[in-house]
Write an enzyme that holds these catalytic residues in place. Structure first.
Site, mmCIF file in Angstrom:
data_model
loop_
_atom_site.group_PDB
_atom_site.id
_atom_site.type_symbol
_atom_site.label_atom_id
_atom_site.label_comp_id
_atom_site.label_asym_id
_atom_site.label_seq_id
_atom_site.Cartn_x
_atom_site.Cartn_y
_atom_site.Cartn_z
ATOM 1 N N THR A 274 0.828 -1.218 0.000
ATOM 2 C CA THR A 274 0.000 0.000 0.000
ATOM 3 C C THR A 274 0.858 1.262 0.000
ATOM 4 O O THR A 274 0.702 2.128 -0.871
ATOM 5 C CB THR A 274 -0.909 -0.008 1.250
ATOM 6 O OG1 THR A 274 -1.645 -1.240 1.247
ATOM 7 C CG2 THR A 274 -1.876 1.147 1.214
ATOM 8 N N LYS B 100 7.917 0.874 11.886
ATOM 9 C CA LYS B 100 8.007 1.234 13.305
ATOM 10 C C LYS B 100 8.402 0.052 14.178
ATOM 11 O O LYS B 100 9.155 0.200 15.137
ATOM 12 C CB LYS B 100 6.694 1.833 13.775
ATOM 13 C CG LYS B 100 5.501 0.900 13.596
ATOM 14 C CD LYS B 100 4.218 1.629 13.251
ATOM 15 C CE LYS B 100 4.202 1.956 11.792
ATOM 16 N NZ LYS B 100 2.913 2.389 11.248
ATOM 17 N N GLY C 180 2.074 8.413 10.521
ATOM 18 C CA GLY C 180 1.754 8.362 9.093
ATOM 19 C C GLY C 180 1.959 9.718 8.450
ATOM 20 O O GLY C 180 3.074 10.224 8.378
ATOM 21 N N ILE D 24 1.120 12.611 9.555
ATOM 22 C CA ILE D 24 1.275 13.722 10.507
ATOM 23 C C ILE D 24 2.762 13.992 10.711
ATOM 24 O O ILE D 24 3.514 13.074 11.021
ATOM 25 C CB ILE D 24 0.630 13.357 11.863
ATOM 26 C CG1 ILE D 24 -0.841 13.029 11.668
ATOM 27 C CG2 ILE D 24 0.819 14.481 12.866
ATOM 28 C CD1 ILE D 24 -1.489 12.401 12.892
ATOM 29 N N GLY E 235 -11.421 -1.195 5.733
ATOM 30 C CA GLY E 235 -10.011 -1.247 5.370
ATOM 31 C C GLY E 235 -9.104 -0.592 6.396
ATOM 32 O O GLY E 235 -7.919 -0.379 6.151
ATOM 33 N N GLU F 9 -6.653 -4.646 10.078
ATOM 34 C CA GLU F 9 -6.157 -5.787 9.311
ATOM 35 C C GLU F 9 -6.916 -7.057 9.680
ATOM 36 O O GLU F 9 -7.602 -7.118 10.692
ATOM 37 C CB GLU F 9 -4.666 -5.979 9.591
ATOM 38 C CG GLU F 9 -3.932 -4.667 9.385
ATOM 39 C CD GLU F 9 -2.459 -4.848 9.123
ATOM 40 O OE1 GLU F 9 -2.083 -5.865 8.513
ATOM 41 O OE2 GLU F 9 -1.701 -3.963 9.507
ATOM 42 N N ASP G 69 1.548 -1.902 18.108
ATOM 43 C CA ASP G 69 1.812 -0.786 17.189
ATOM 44 C C ASP G 69 2.022 0.510 17.983
ATOM 45 O O ASP G 69 2.992 1.242 17.744
ATOM 46 C CB ASP G 69 0.621 -0.647 16.232
ATOM 47 C CG ASP G 69 0.732 0.554 15.331
ATOM 48 O OD1 ASP G 69 1.398 0.443 14.289
ATOM 49 O OD2 ASP G 69 0.162 1.614 15.663
ATOM 50 N N LYS H 77 5.566 2.884 18.394
ATOM 51 C CA LYS H 77 5.611 4.320 18.087
ATOM 52 C C LYS H 77 6.057 5.119 19.304
ATOM 53 O O LYS H 77 6.854 6.051 19.193
ATOM 54 C CB LYS H 77 4.239 4.789 17.609
ATOM 55 C CG LYS H 77 3.855 4.228 16.234
ATOM 56 C CD LYS H 77 2.376 4.468 15.935
ATOM 57 C CE LYS H 77 2.000 3.980 14.545
ATOM 58 N NZ LYS H 77 0.523 3.953 14.354
ATOM 59 N N GLY I 135 -2.650 5.144 6.203
ATOM 60 C CA GLY I 135 -3.255 5.293 4.889
ATOM 61 C C GLY I 135 -2.215 5.508 3.816
ATOM 62 O O GLY I 135 -1.142 6.035 4.069
#
Lengths: 380, 380
Positions: B10, B88, B117, B119, B170, B173, B184, B188, B286
Site C-alpha cells: 500500500t 516502526k 503516518g 502527521i 479497510g 487488518e 503498534d 511508536k 493510509g
C-alpha cells in the site's frame, strides 16, 4: 553566526535568553531606544550600526508595527543580510516586496513566528506544499479572543469582564483592537494563504468580523442552540487561482475539535489533497514559545536548512467570498434583510447566505445598529 | 536522486505514484516477490540487485516486519546508501543498532513515516529538540483503535461488531492483534521517547494494555461516569535519565482535546519546557498520507536538509512506571486487590495506584479472569 536583534521587547528578550544559553548563535548588536541593563556596548539606538556591521549576517526583526520595521527589513536584505521576523502585520502588508527583495538579493527570509507563535505551522506548510497540493488553510489563530470566548462560555462573564481578565493575565493588550477586531487573525490568514496557494492576496480584501460586539445574550443563545463559539479564519482555493478568505466568529458543535481548544491555545490547520486535514494545537503567542520559533529559524539558517517561502511569481490571489456560504446567527435591532428565523429577542438564524453578502449586509445593519453581531454557523 | 524501493504494498505504491508524477526522484529498482505490472525491468526479487546498484543512493524500506527488513536496512547502510523507512516495529526493536550503523557509515537515516503516518510528528520533534527540552511525548498514536472506540461510544456497537466494521472499511487488518493489543502504539511510543529523551528504551519494558477485552458494559459505565475512552500512550522524563512509559486505554473528560479526536484520526503530542504542549492531529495511516511523509523525507535528503535523529551516545533509558499513578476503572470477576469503590456489576473505580502496580495486578487477575479489563482515569 552573528545576528543583529531589532527590538528587545517580550519576544526579543526571550530570543536573547535562549541564545545566550546556547552559544552557537551570537547576538552581536541589539537595537532598542530604551536603556537595557547587561547589554553594554552591544546596545545601540542607531539601525545603521547593525546595517553597516559586516560581521552580522542575519537581522532578527522583533520590533513590531509597520514602520520602520518594513524599511529596516528591506534595507537589511539589500545589504546582503538574511532576515528572520515575527511581524505578521508588516509581512501580510508587504509580502510580495519582501519575498522579491530576499530573492533578488539572494538572502534567506524566515517567518515561522508570524503564524502560531510556538506552533510549527508555517514550517510544516512549507514542507507539505513540496509534496502535497494545499486546498485549505484556517483555524483558531488568535489566542486572546479564544481566551475571551472560552471564559464567557464557561463562566457566564460578559465581554468587558472577560477582556479585562485577559488583560490582567497579560494575554490581552491595553488596546485590544487588533485582537478583538480580527486584524491579527487576518494578517495571519493572509500569510498562510499566500504560502499555501503560491501567490499574493490583498489582506484588506479578507472579510473580517471581530468579536467586539459579542454579548451575554449571544452566548445564552449559542447554548440554547447547542453550539460553542470560536473565532475562526478560513481560506480555500477556488478554480482558476481565486480563493475564499474570511475571518468571523463561528458556531461549532460542542464535539468539534475547535470546541476543545481551551484558554489562549491556537489550533491552526491545513488540508492537503494527499494528506488530508492536519491540525496543529499549542501556544500561539508568549515569550518563550514564540522565541522558540525564531531560534528554530536561526538554527535552520545556521545549518543551511532554509525552506524558502518563495516559489511563485507573486501572482495575485483574487478573493471571492460570493462562492462560499452558510447559515448565520445575527443579533440586531435593525431590520434584517436576509430570510431568517427569529430565535430570541432581536436574534435570528438566517437561511444559508454567501459570506460576501452577510458581511456586506452587516455594514448596512450597523448604520442604524452599531452594536449588531453575527457569527457563521457550521452545522454539518 | 535514485532510489531502490523495498516493498510495493500500500505505502510503496503510494510513494511510487507520487514520485512518478514529480520526476525529481527516480525509482531505479523495486524489490517485490509478486509480479507487478508496469515496472518492467525495474522489478526484482533479489535484494542484491539494489544493494549492488551503485546508481542507487537511497533505499526506501516499506516491506514491514522484522526480517529481512532489518537485515536489508543494515546492509544498505553498510553499502553507503541512505535509508528511509516506515517500519516502526523494526525501528523500535533495533533503534540503537540502526542509528549507530547510519552514523558509522556516514549515511542518512529518516523515519518520519514511523510515527503518525501523514502527521509531521517526528520531523517536528527533531526540530523542537534542537531548541527546547522535551519533557513528555504521547497521545493517540493508533487510528484503528480510535475508530473502534469512537464507533462503540457513538453507536453502542460491541467490540466485535466495531472491529469488523473497521476491517470492512479497510482500517483494521485481518489479524488486528498489533493494533488492539497495543504493539503498534508501543513501537511508536518507543521511537518517540528515544528521539525526545536522547537515548534508547527497551520497547518490551513499555507497559502495554490493549482494548481487546473492552465490552459494551464498560462503555456504559464510562458514560455513567461522564467520561470518554481513548487509547493513550505516554512517556515522561524522570530525574536521572529514567522515564515513565506506558500504553493503556484511558478515560478522559468529554471536553478534553483527545475526546474530540474522531474516527481513525491520530493526535500525537509533546511537551517542551519552553514551548509547552503541542498536539498534531491528522491521518496517522493510509496510502497517500503515509507516502507523503516518505516523499518528504526523500526531498529533505535530495536537498540535503537532513535532520539527524542521532544526537546521543545511545544511553539506555530506564523505564520506571512506579513513579506515576492515577485511579483506574477495572472490570473483573476476580477479587480486586487494590482499594476501590464498586460502581457496577464487577466494575470498580480504584484509589490512585501506580501504573506499575495496576499492570502487574492485571496479570494476576487474568489467571482466573482472562477477560478482565482496565483503563486509566485522567480526572484532573
Amino acid at each position: 553566526m552573528k545576528i543583529g536583534l531589532l527590538g528587545m521587547g517580550t519576544i526579543g528578550s526571550g530570543v536573547y535568553e535562549i541564545l545566550e544559553k546556547r552559544g552557537d548563535i551570537e547576538v552581536q548588536r541589539v537595537l532598542d531606544l530604551r536603556k537595557i541593563a547587561g547589554l553594554g556596548d552591544r546596545l545601540t539606538a542607531r539601525f545603521e550600526d547593525i546595517l553597516e556591521d559586516g560581521s552580522i549576517d542575519t537581522v532578527v526583526e522583533l520590533m513590531g508595527g509597520l514602520e520602520p520595521a518594513h524599511e529596516y527589513v528591506v534595507r537589511s536584505m539589500r545589504a546582503g543580510k538574511n532576515v528572520v521576523t515575527a511581524n505578521k502585520l508588516m509581512v501580510s502588508r508587504h509580502f510580495d516586496e519582501i519575498l522579491r527583495t530576499s530573492q533578488s538579493n539572494d538572502v534567506a527570509f524566515r517567518l515561522s513566528a508570524c503564524v502560531g507563535g510556538g506552533i510549527p505551522y508555517i514550517h510544516n506548510l512549507l514542507r507539505a506544499r513540496r509534496v502535497d497540493f494545499i486546498l485549505w488553510v484556517g483555524g483558531i489563530v488568535n489566542g486572546t479572543t479564544n481566551l475571551i470566548l472560552d471564559t464567557m462560555q464557561s463562566s457566564g462573564e460578559g465581554f468587558q469582564e472577560a477582556l479585562r481578565e485577559a488583560q490582567r493575565m497579560g494575554y490581552a493588550e491595553a488596546d485590544p483592537s487588533s485582537d478583538i477586531d480580527g486584524v491579527d487573525a487576518r494578517s495571519k490568514l493572509t500569510i498562510a494563504m499566500n504560502l499555501a496557494f503560491d501567490g499574493v492576496a490583498d489582506t484588506n480584501a479578507v472579510l473580517t468580523e471581530g468579536i467586539r460586539n459579542l454579548t451575554g445574550q449571544d452566548i445564552r443563545c449559542f447554548k440554547k442552540l447547542g453550539f460553542a463559539c470560536r473565532f475562526l479564519s478560513s481560506a480555500r482555493r477556488l478554480e482558476g487561482g481565486a480563493a475564499t478568505a474570511y475571518v468571523e466568529p463561528t458556531l461549532v458543535r460542542p464535539d468539534a475539535p475547535e470546541a476543545a481548544v481551551r484558554k489562549n491555545d491556537n489550533m491552526i490547520s491545513f488540508e492537503g489533497a494527499y494528506a488530508g486535514v492536519q491540525h496543529f494545537i499549542g501556544q500561539g503567542a508568549g515569550k518563550l514559545p514564540t522565541a522558540c520559533a525564531v531560534v528554530g529559524d536561526l538554527i535552520d539558517l545556521d545549518r543551511r536548512r532554509h525552506l524558502s517561502p518563495f516559489t511563485t511569481n507573486g501572482a495575485p490571489i483574487a478573493i471571492d467570498n460570493a462562492q462560499v456560504g452558510h447559515r448565520y446567527y445575527v443579533r440586531t435591532a435593525a431590520r434584517l434583510g436576509i430570510p431568517a428565523e427569529k430565535i430570541d429577542d432581536r436574534a435570528y438564524l438566517t437561511e444559508p447566505v454567501s459570506v460576501a453578502r452577510m458581511h456586506a449586509h452587516a455594514e448596512e445593519l450597523r448604520v442604524s445598529d452599531p452594536g449588531a453581531f453575527f457569527a457563521g454557523m457550521r452545522d454539518e
